[in-house]
Design a protein around this motif. Structure first.
Motif, PDB file in Angstrom:
ATOM      1  N   ARG A   1      -9.228  14.504  23.330  1.00  3.98           N
ATOM      2  CA  ARG A   1      -8.738  15.447  22.318  1.00  3.98           C
ATOM      3  C   ARG A   1      -7.517  14.862  21.591  1.00  3.98           C
ATOM      4  N   TRP A   2      -7.682  14.595  20.303  1.00  4.82           N
ATOM      5  CA  TRP A   2      -6.581  14.116  19.466  1.00  4.82           C
ATOM      6  C   TRP A   2      -5.838  15.319  18.885  1.00  4.82           C
ATOM      7  N   GLY A   3      -4.537  15.130  18.587  1.00  3.33           N
ATOM      8  CA  GLY A   3      -3.731  16.181  17.997  1.00  3.33           C
ATOM      9  C   GLY A   3      -4.279  16.628  16.656  1.00  3.33           C
ATOM     10  N   THR A   4      -4.090  17.871  16.337  1.00  2.26           N
ATOM     11  CA  THR A   4      -4.631  18.455  15.115  1.00  2.26           C
ATOM     12  C   THR A   4      -4.040  17.781  13.875  1.00  2.26           C
ATOM     13  N   GLY A   5      -4.934  17.383  12.960  1.00  5.04           N
ATOM     14  CA  GLY A   5      -4.492  16.832  11.686  1.00  5.04           C
ATOM     15  C   GLY A   5      -4.018  15.392  11.721  1.00  5.04           C
ATOM     16  N   LEU A   6      -4.141  14.701  12.870  1.00  5.55           N
ATOM     17  CA  LEU A   6      -3.681  13.317  12.972  1.00  5.55           C
ATOM     18  C   LEU A   6      -4.583  12.377  12.179  1.00  5.55           C
ATOM     19  N   THR A   7      -3.964  11.389  11.550  1.00  6.58           N
ATOM     20  CA  THR A   7      -4.727  10.321  10.903  1.00  6.58           C
ATOM     21  C   THR A   7      -4.529   9.033  11.692  1.00  6.58           C
ATOM     22  N   ARG A   8      -5.614   8.216  11.768  1.00  7.79           N
ATOM     23  CA  ARG A   8      -5.574   6.996  12.572  1.00  7.79           C
ATOM     24  C   ARG A   8      -5.923   5.786  11.714  1.00  7.79           C
ATOM     25  N   TYR A   9      -5.310   4.666  12.077  1.00  8.00           N
ATOM     26  CA  TYR A   9      -5.664   3.368  11.490  1.00  8.00           C
ATOM     27  C   TYR A   9      -6.165   2.512  12.640  1.00  8.00           C
ATOM     28  N   THR A  10      -7.400   2.012  12.533  1.00  9.07           N
ATOM     29  CA  THR A  10      -8.016   1.240  13.600  1.00  9.07           C
ATOM     30  C   THR A  10      -8.321  -0.172  13.123  1.00  9.07           C
ATOM     31  N   ALA A  11      -7.989  -1.167  13.942  1.00  4.45           N
ATOM     32  CA  ALA A  11      -8.269  -2.567  13.616  1.00  4.45           C
ATOM     33  C   ALA A  11      -8.882  -3.235  14.834  1.00  4.45           C
ATOM     34  N   GLY A  12     -10.055  -3.856  14.659  1.00  5.48           N
ATOM     35  CA  GLY A  12     -10.726  -4.552  15.751  1.00  5.48           C
ATOM     36  C   GLY A  12     -10.268  -5.981  15.873  1.00  5.48           C
ATOM     37  N   GLN A  13     -10.585  -6.608  17.001  1.00  7.90           N
ATOM     38  CA  GLN A  13     -10.102  -7.966  17.250  1.00  7.90           C
ATOM     39  C   GLN A  13     -10.838  -9.006  16.421  1.00  7.90           C
ATOM     40  N   LEU A  14     -11.978  -8.665  15.835  1.00  4.84           N
ATOM     41  CA  LEU A  14     -12.721  -9.609  15.000  1.00  4.84           C
ATOM     42  C   LEU A  14     -12.537  -9.320  13.508  1.00  4.84           C
ATOM     43  N   GLY A  15     -11.585  -8.454  13.161  1.00  5.35           N
ATOM     44  CA  GLY A  15     -11.338  -8.146  11.756  1.00  5.35           C
ATOM     45  C   GLY A  15     -12.468  -7.371  11.108  1.00  5.35           C
ATOM     46  N   GLU A  16     -13.159  -6.514  11.908  1.00  2.00           N
ATOM     47  CA  GLU A  16     -14.302  -5.774  11.387  1.00  2.00           C
ATOM     48  C   GLU A  16     -13.927  -4.889  10.206  1.00  2.00           C
ATOM     49  N   GLU A  17     -12.672  -4.389  10.208  1.00  3.13           N
ATOM     50  CA  GLU A  17     -12.281  -3.460   9.150  1.00  3.13           C
ATOM     51  C   GLU A  17     -12.261  -4.113   7.769  1.00  3.13           C
ATOM     52  N   LEU A  18     -12.014  -5.432   7.704  1.00  2.00           N
ATOM     53  CA  LEU A  18     -12.030  -6.121   6.412  1.00  2.00           C
ATOM     54  C   LEU A  18     -13.453  -6.396   5.939  1.00  2.00           C
ATOM     55  N   ARG A  19     -14.373  -6.518   6.869  1.00  2.00           N
ATOM     56  CA  ARG A  19     -15.749  -6.809   6.492  1.00  2.00           C
ATOM     57  C   ARG A  19     -16.400  -5.656   5.744  1.00  2.00           C
ATOM     58  N   CYS A  20     -15.860  -4.465   5.922  1.00  2.00           N
ATOM     59  CA  CYS A  20     -16.441  -3.282   5.286  1.00  2.00           C
ATOM     60  C   CYS A  20     -15.922  -3.077   3.866  1.00  2.00           C
ATOM     61  N   THR A  21     -15.062  -3.947   3.382  1.00  4.92           N
ATOM     62  CA  THR A  21     -14.515  -3.820   2.028  1.00  4.92           C
ATOM     63  C   THR A  21     -14.889  -5.044   1.206  1.00  4.92           C
ATOM     64  N   VAL A  22     -15.037  -4.834  -0.097  1.00  3.98           N
ATOM     65  CA  VAL A  22     -15.472  -5.915  -0.986  1.00  3.98           C
ATOM     66  C   VAL A  22     -14.284  -6.572  -1.665  1.00  3.98           C
ATOM     67  N   THR A  23     -13.353  -5.778  -2.191  1.00  4.54           N
ATOM     68  CA  THR A  23     -12.230  -6.320  -2.946  1.00  4.54           C
ATOM     69  C   THR A  23     -10.916  -6.060  -2.214  1.00  4.54           C
ATOM     70  N   VAL A  24      -9.876  -6.760  -2.673  1.00 10.16           N
ATOM     71  CA  VAL A  24      -8.536  -6.563  -2.111  1.00 10.16           C
ATOM     72  C   VAL A  24      -8.086  -5.128  -2.322  1.00 10.16           C
ATOM     73  N   GLY A  25      -8.368  -4.588  -3.514  1.00 10.14           N
ATOM     74  CA  GLY A  25      -7.989  -3.207  -3.801  1.00 10.14           C
ATOM     75  C   GLY A  25      -8.654  -2.225  -2.862  1.00 10.14           C
ATOM     76  N   GLU A  26      -9.943  -2.423  -2.576  1.00 11.95           N
ATOM     77  CA  GLU A  26     -10.660  -1.543  -1.653  1.00 11.95           C
ATOM     78  C   GLU A  26     -10.064  -1.636  -0.249  1.00 11.95           C
ATOM     79  N   ALA A  27      -9.705  -2.843   0.174  1.00 10.39           N
ATOM     80  CA  ALA A  27      -9.119  -3.029   1.503  1.00 10.39           C
ATOM     81  C   ALA A  27      -7.798  -2.278   1.625  1.00 10.39           C
TER      82      ALA A  27
END
Length: 540
Positions: free
Chosen positions: A404-430
């Protein structure tokens, strides 16, 4: 042992480094550091004789063993993989000569004696016992299939290969990658006890501080050697940089003073040449004109002297200190505080397929805590983080219990293989994925500070390794999320970027869940530690 004389190398038309001169002495413990892409691996390969320098010389009579960051492991056993090729050849020759002894010929007996001597010199009679001790120390079994090993096991296998290959100089490229704390400790003890020389390219500050005695840094194509291990060397570098900044500031002040006086003299020369002759009486016109001409000549001459003095000053100008644009700065709103109770976990069980990773886990996380996850390879650190943030069912990862996460919390998640960058096309999108509230002006401002050509529209796939590193740090710097969930964030970061990340995490006002093997980062950042062992979490 090994000597480099004025070595230079290029990649295509791009210079990698130039004019490198370096001596590796007996029992040397030399750290090799530098930004990603600065040429560390290339320099090690030149030392190992795997590549040829475009100019200069690499000389020495030492036996050299090189461990690359990555290596191909074929379908073979662990024991076969760590057996040196020379020993394999000597064993084949010995077996072949032994098979000929039944003929009773003198030549066959002589060939057997020679083959046995070669086998002995290759360490054949001692190898099995030595290999068993090394593999046991690295928790590897000799009958394991090399191709099925995990990342940490493959790294330990590469270390075993190196240890069992006699050499006078060992060149190790990122030897602590994928090693857990026990593996790194074992490696430290081995390096410290070995009589050989070592050149160690690593981003692990604690490891470098434990084993090295000198530090060489590849920076913008030049190699600089500092005394001492990493921390001491960087203290020396900081002092030299501070002196450089003072010298450059003094040069700028002196140059500004010369320029100001030269401009004043030039202005006076122009004014003297433009005097109003009507203001002088008829009898004084000739004298006034002479005075004006004299003033013009004096001031113009002085201006030329000052111009030459400025040119001489510029020729001897100290180098301008390098402006590191690794971290970006924007005027952004503070991270909102969010609820006090960030995360509550009750009776959590995590499994991959049928294999239970964690069970009966109970956790509480409060706002502002920085929690570091520790444990050996395979203990479940990445699985725990994935289970905590899992929003949709996963085909392999299974979770039961209450998260159970606190109500209204926002999270930033980063994987060890940089998966979060693979889901974006441009620098602006990232950047927008990290903070959707960024304005177009702020996106261009960040892209400019990162040194990204083409601005926010540039493709992430076109970025260099250094630009991707800066983009990763920029995303962490601009996010307004209240919780950071980071799995091995120092993977693929160079030392300067790791220290920038360290500063960012220390100043971050929210909550951090961090899995890392970086002992220095752990020591400086953590306020709590979760140690994973035997399917349980020990709250330290």
């Amino acid at each position: 042992m090994l000597q480099l004389k004025n070595v230079s190398h290029t990649f295509g038309d791009t210079p990698v480094f130039s004019g490198i001169t370096l001596d590796i002495g007996p029992a040397e413990r030399l750290a090799l550091i530098g930004e990603n892409g600065s040429g560390k691996t290339t320099l090690l390969r030149l030392m190992a004789g795997l590549e040829q320098a475009h100019s200069g010389q690499v000389t020495g009579r030492a036996r050299v063993a090189y461990m690359a960051q990555l290596t191909e492991l074929h379908e073979t056993t662990v024991l076969d993989a760590v057996t040196p090729p020379a020993l394999k050849e000597a064993r084949v020759a010995l077996d072949a000569s032994a098979a000929q002894l039944d003929h009773g010929r003198e030549d066959d007996a002589l060939a057997f004696v020679q083959a046995e001597e070669a086998y002995r010199e290759a360490g054949g009679y001692l190898f099995e016992g030595l290999a068993a001790a090394v593999l046991a120390g690295l928790h590897l079994h000799e009958d394991m299939a090399a191709s099925t090993l995990s990342g940490g096991q493959k790294r330990r296998l590469m270390l075993a290969q190196l240890l069992l290959s006699p050499a006078d100089v060992y060149l190790l490229d990122e030897p602590t990658n994928d090693l857990d704390a026990n593996g790194v400790t074992w490696l430290e003890h081995w390096v410290q006890a070995s009589p050989a020389a070592f050149v160690l390219a690593s981003h692990d500050r604690a490891f470098l501080n434990a084993v090295t005695t000198r530090t060489s840094e590849l920076e913008r194509g030049t190699l600089t050697v500092y005394p001492g291990a990493y921390t001491e060397a960087m203290t020396v570098k900081a002092a030299l940089r501070s002196a450089q900044e003072r010298d450059h500031a003094a040069y700028q002040r002196k140059r500004s003073a010369l320029q100001e006086e030269r401009q004043l003299r030039q202005s006076k020369a122009r004014s003297a040449n433009q005097y109003n002759h009507k203001r002088a009486r008829d009898a004084d016109k000739l004298l006034a004109k002479g005075k004006a001409q004299n003033a013009q000549n004096v001031n113009a001459g002085r201006a030329r002297v000052l111009e030459r003095a400025t040119a001489r000053l510029d020729e001897a100008a100290p180098p301008k200190p390098f402006d590191d644009r690794r971290m970006i700065s924007l005027n952004l709103p503070d991270v909102t505080s969010g609820p006090t109770d960030v995360l509550t976990v009750r009776n959590l069980q995590v499994a991959w397929g049928d294999q239970v990773i964690l069970k009966n886990v109970h956790l509480n996380v409060r706002r502002g805590e920085r929690i570091v996850l520790t444990g050996v390879n395979g203990s479940g650190k990445s699985s725990l983080l994935a289970a905590l943030v899992m929003g949709t069912p996963n085909a392999s990862l299974h979770r039961s219990g209450e998260v159970r996460w606190g109500t209204g919390l926002t999270r930033y998640t980063a994987g060890q293989l940089g998966e979060e960058l693979r889901c974006t096309v441009t620098v602006g999108e990232a950047l927008l994925a990290a903070n959707p509230m960024l304005t177009p002006h702020q996106l261009h401002e960040v892209a400019a500070q990162l040194g990204v050509p083409g601005g926010p529209a540039n493709a992430v796939s076109h970025l260099s390794g250094g630009q991707r590193t800066r983009l990763t740090l920029a995303r962490l710097g601009v996010t307004r999320a209240q919780v950071l969930v980071l799995d091995e964030p120092t993977n693929h970061l160079d030392l300067q970027a790791i220290e920038a990340l360290e500063g960012l995490l220390l100043s971050y006002p929210g909550t951090v869940l961090l899995a890392t093997h970086d002992r220095t980062l752990m020591r400086k950042v953590a306020t709590r530690r979760w140690h994973l062992e035997n399917h349980q979490i020990i709250d330290v």
